[in-house]
Write a protein that holds these residues in place. Structure first.
Motif: not given
Length: 584
Positions: A302-304, A316, A326, A329, A353, A356
């Motif tokens: 995933h993207y974070a 990513c 996500t 996280l 964070l 995401r």
């Protein structure tokens, strides 16, 4: 490092004009037949398939136990090594970052197709194709081999960009290995990415000669890409290589460090995970006075983005592998963690964070899809559950129908005890496989045993139903054959729903989160990064989100030689996962 040593790789990476020898374009396919494509589009990996679970577990254990014996990084010291140059055009460079690709064709090719297009239109922005493509690890699944790379990675990317663009130089492609690339000791990876001839992958040129490298970018930006060999350590030849490259850095230099995994997140459960990255920054880069504004990785699908006082930490891994959630996280982390055992660790800083994809609410909704996707994506796992429940139900039914102290009851009791132990121990190991990172905690034992008790209760209920039917009174082996043919499939399907419920509950406690999503094999919600190095020295990062991948393709046999072989039947839409991030 001499100027001549540094210039040699640079020339190979950026040769243009007369030196840019372009092979004749491959004939364009006229159908989706593998004979026409030159590769076989692969289905998504069924991650809970029994044989695959065993094979992957064995390979993981071998990599952990014998990694030092299979480590080819020491041998790479004999290969050419130098600093590569990617100056871009007029001091401006576009670069793409993608990781965790090489799974099912639809997801992998959807991302490759977008990367290969001359430009991306995101809202009111037009972003040209990357002149450089950086791959952050796990270029193939489930394990590395020449055939797997051909069908799951090289074939799709070659189809996306069959030859260099007609109106410009060929973009370059660099890659570092992830844990799945290491499962064969890095053999297939080096053959594909570090060979000295026939090294092009479609229209992308692959100039690297090792599994790690340093690239000089415009405006004194640098990319240092590390090979951590499944998170173990940084070998001495690799450290010497980067120390020589770092000799060219100064106080005005800005370094992007690319690593195979987001160890800053994994250090929450395993404080030792971040030690290699911290050691590298502290001992190799910090003495030069250079800053590290950005650390990139893949591995989590995933993207974070975590933002801190010193840098951005971005992972990513949305290049094609199954989606990872996500919503689990941590909202805030300490990097490096305060409880690390490293005696000379850097000062801990807090990171928040701040971005995401997919969004937490959507991630949670995906978790509920386990009930329908688990049996559909993993028929072998359902078959295994059905077989186990047949072997559990028959002894329970046998014991229930026999008189105490009879010989038959003893014969049935022995396999029943064995099956009870197998179910409970198997469920406990499933809650925390030996190859999983982090420590086993009380919640793993409680949830694992509870899962096993649930299957035993299901077996007892199945035995009661079985005893209401006439099959138990038939002469042996007819009851066993009937159970295998009729009871097994039904029990397997019901047991899969019990397992799905367990995964959903366990996931809420941070247990079996990977299995909850791996068992679904979600192809949608993919992501990659497009980075812009401006002539003025700023770096802008565009996180690209693909909500839905394409599942139907059409060929373009008469299109331009450099256009993608396969085009989505419906427009493939991309958007920004969050607003662009600008670094200076």
């Amino acid at each position: 490092m001499s100027d001549e040593q540094a210039a040699a790789p640079a020339a190979s990476a950026n040769a243009t004009g007369a030196a840019d020898v372009r092979p004749a374009p491959l004939p364009r396919p006229r159908s989706l037949d593998p004979q026409e494509l030159g590769f076989t589009p692969a289905a998504p990996v069924p991650w809970l398939a029994p044989l695959l679970l065993i094979s992957t577990g064995v390979r993981t254990l071998l990599a952990l136990l014998f990694g030092a014996y299979l480590d080819k990084r020491e041998l790479q010291n004999a290969l050419p090594g130098g600093v590569y140059q990617e100056p871009g055009t007029d001091g401006e460079l576009w670069m793409d970052f993608v990781a965790d690709l090489g799974d099912g064709f639809n997801a992998t090719y959807s991302v490759a197709y977008l990367l290969a297009q001359p430009e991306l239109v995101l809202e009111d922005r037009r972003l040209p194709r990357g002149q450089m493509l950086m791959m952050g690890g796990d270029q193939v699944y489930p394990t590395a081999s020449s055939g797997a790379y051909e069908n799951r990675f090289k074939g799709p990317y070659q189809a996306a960009l069959p030859c260099p663009p007609a109106d410009g130089p060929a973009p370059t492609l660099y890659a570092i290995p992830g844990n799945h690339d290491w499962y064969d000791g890095l053999t297939a990876f080096l053959r594909l990415f570090a060979r000295s001839r026939d090294s092009d992958i479609g229209g992308w040129r692959t100039p690297q000669s090792r599994s790690y490298f340093a690239v000089r970018l415009p405006s004194d930006w640098w990319l240092f890409a590390l090979d951590e060999q499944s998170g173990t350590y940084l070998d001495d030849p690799q450290l010497r290589y980067f120390e020589e490259a770092a000799a060219q850095l100064g106080p005005e230099s800005k370094v992007i460090v690319s690593v195979p995994a987001p160890t800053w997140v994994k250090a929450v459960d395993n404080p030792k995970a971040y030690e290699s990255v911290d050691y590298f920054v502290r001992t190799v880069l910090a003495p030069t006075g250079a800053r590290v504004p950005l650390v990139l990785s893949g591995d989590l699908h995933h993207y974070a983005r975590y933002a801190g006082p010193e840098r951005q930490l971005i992972h990513c891994g949305g290049g094609g592998a199954y989606l990872y959630p996500t919503h689990h996280l941590p909202e805030r982390i300490e990097v490096p963690p305060r409880d690390t055992v490293a005696r000379r660790a850097s000062e801990s800083r807090e990171y928040d964070l701040v971005g995401r994809y997919p969004e937490p609410a959507r991630s949670r909704r995906y978790g509920w899809g386990i009930f329908g996707r688990l049996p559909f994506r993993n028929p072998g796992f359902v078959t295994l559950l059905g077989a186990l429940h047949v072997l559990l139900m028959l002894p329970i039914a046998g014991v229930a129908t026999q008189r105490a102290s009879s010989t038959d009851q003893g014969l049935f009791s022995i396999p029943l005890v064995i099956m009870l132990v197998v179910v409970l121990v198997g469920a406990a190991f499933f809650a925390k496989p030996p190859t999983a990172s982090g420590k086993r905690q009380i919640r793993h034992y409680l949830l694992g045993v509870g899962h096993g008790v649930g299957h035993i209760a299901l077996g007892a209920g199945g035995a009661w139903v079985w005893l209401q039917l006439p099959f138990q009174d038939w002469p042996w082996p007819l009851p066993g054959a009937t159970a295998a043919l009729f009871y097994g499939p039904v029990a397997g399907l019901v047991a899969s729903q019990l397992t799905a419920a367990y995964l959903l509950i366990a996931g809420a406690f941070g247990v079996n989160v990977n299995e909850l999503f791996a068992g679904q094999g979600i192809e949608d919600a993919k992501s990659f990064l497009r980075l812009h190095f401006a002539a003025g020295g700023t770096l802008t990062i565009y996180p690209v989100a693909v909500d839905t991948v394409s599942r139907q393709w059409r060929v373009g046999p008469d299109d331009r030689p450099d256009s993608s072989w396969l085009v989505p039947a419906q427009p493939l839409r991309a958007r920004l996962a969050e607003p662009p991030i600008t670094l200076r």
